[in-house]
Motif scaffolding. Sequence first.
Motif, PDB file in Angstrom:
ATOM      1  N   GLU A   6       0.840  -1.184   0.000  1.00  8.87           N
ATOM      2  CA  GLU A   6       0.000   0.000   0.000  1.00  8.87           C
ATOM      3  C   GLU A   6       0.881   1.242   0.000  1.00  8.87           C
ATOM      4  O   GLU A   6       1.861   1.304   0.732  1.00  8.87           O
ATOM      5  N   PRO A   7       0.525   2.250  -0.810  1.00 12.28           N
ATOM      6  CA  PRO A   7       1.302   3.483  -0.809  1.00 12.28           C
ATOM      7  C   PRO A   7       1.299   4.135   0.571  1.00 12.28           C
ATOM      8  O   PRO A   7       0.262   4.189   1.236  1.00 12.28           O
ATOM      9  N   CYS A   8       2.447   4.604   0.995  1.00 15.05           N
ATOM     10  CA  CYS A   8       2.524   5.265   2.290  1.00 15.05           C
ATOM     11  C   CYS A   8       3.661   6.279   2.315  1.00 15.05           C
ATOM     12  O   CYS A   8       4.604   6.195   1.537  1.00 15.05           O
ATOM     13  N   VAL A   9       3.520   7.222   3.219  1.00 11.83           N
ATOM     14  CA  VAL A   9       4.561   8.188   3.539  1.00 11.83           C
ATOM     15  C   VAL A   9       5.050   7.816   4.923  1.00 11.83           C
ATOM     16  O   VAL A   9       4.263   7.497   5.808  1.00 11.83           O
ATOM     17  N   ARG A  21       6.777   7.522  12.185  1.00  6.42           N
ATOM     18  CA  ARG A  21       5.446   7.903  11.691  1.00  6.42           C
ATOM     19  C   ARG A  21       5.191   7.217  10.362  1.00  6.42           C
ATOM     20  O   ARG A  21       6.102   7.022   9.559  1.00  6.42           O
ATOM     21  N   LEU A  22       3.925   6.902  10.158  1.00  4.57           N
ATOM     22  CA  LEU A  22       3.492   6.203   8.955  1.00  4.57           C
ATOM     23  C   LEU A  22       2.104   6.699   8.589  1.00  4.57           C
ATOM     24  O   LEU A  22       1.226   6.776   9.448  1.00  4.57           O
ATOM     25  N   GLU A  23       1.911   7.060   7.333  1.00  4.99           N
ATOM     26  CA  GLU A  23       0.596   7.461   6.829  1.00  4.99           C
ATOM     27  C   GLU A  23       0.294   6.645   5.583  1.00  4.99           C
ATOM     28  O   GLU A  23       1.057   6.673   4.624  1.00  4.99           O
ATOM     29  N   MET A  24      -0.818   5.909   5.609  1.00  6.51           N
ATOM     30  CA  MET A  24      -1.216   5.066   4.483  1.00  6.51           C
ATOM     31  C   MET A  24      -2.128   5.853   3.537  1.00  6.51           C
ATOM     32  O   MET A  24      -2.884   6.724   3.971  1.00  6.51           O
ATOM     33  N   PHE A  25      -2.057   5.512   2.231  1.00 10.53           N
ATOM     34  CA  PHE A  25      -2.853   6.191   1.214  1.00 10.53           C
ATOM     35  C   PHE A  25      -3.465   5.176   0.264  1.00 10.53           C
ATOM     36  O   PHE A  25      -2.940   4.074   0.085  1.00 10.53           O
ATOM     37  N   GLY A  26      -4.551   5.567  -0.372  1.00 12.17           N
ATOM     38  CA  GLY A  26      -5.227   4.703  -1.332  1.00 12.17           C
ATOM     39  C   GLY A  26      -4.523   4.623  -2.671  1.00 12.17           C
ATOM     40  O   GLY A  26      -4.677   3.649  -3.403  1.00 12.17           O
ATOM     41  N   ASP A  27      -3.747   5.653  -3.009  1.00 15.71           N
ATOM     42  CA  ASP A  27      -3.021   5.629  -4.274  1.00 15.71           C
ATOM     43  C   ASP A  27      -1.695   6.370  -4.126  1.00 15.71           C
ATOM     44  O   ASP A  27      -1.524   7.207  -3.238  1.00 15.71           O
TER      45      ASP A  27
END
Length: 111
Positions: free
Chosen positions: A6-9, A54-60
Motif C-alpha cells: 500500500e502506498p505510504c509516507v 510515523r506512517l501514513e497510508m494512502f489509497g493511491d
Amino acid sequence: MPIEREPCVYILASQPRGTLYIGVTSNLIQRLYQHRQDITVGFTSRYGVHRLVRLEMFGDMEAAILREKQLKRWRRQWKINLVERDNPHWVDLAIDLGFDPLASSRAKDGS
C-alpha cells in the motif's frame, strides 16, 4: 501482510528529535529493510536514520507523493509536532511490523 503493497509516507528518525527523513513507498517492509541494512548509500545510512516514527497510508501513490512533498516543505518543528502527536515517545514502529529493535535501542533499554 496487507501493509506491504500500500502506498505510504513514512518518517524515520536517528533518535528522538534527531535527524529526520521523509520518504514514500508502495512496499514499506522492503523499504524499511533497505534503510535498516544500509543497502543504499545515502542520507539515511550517512546519518544513521533508521527508526520508523510515523506512517501514513494512502489509497493511491499520487496522494502519497503529494503528502510527501507537502511534509518535506514543512518547518522542522511542525514535523516534530506531527510525530509527537501520535508517537510522543518516538517508539520505533518498525518493531510492530516484525523488525528487530535497532542496536542503539537495545543498548538504551539495557538489553
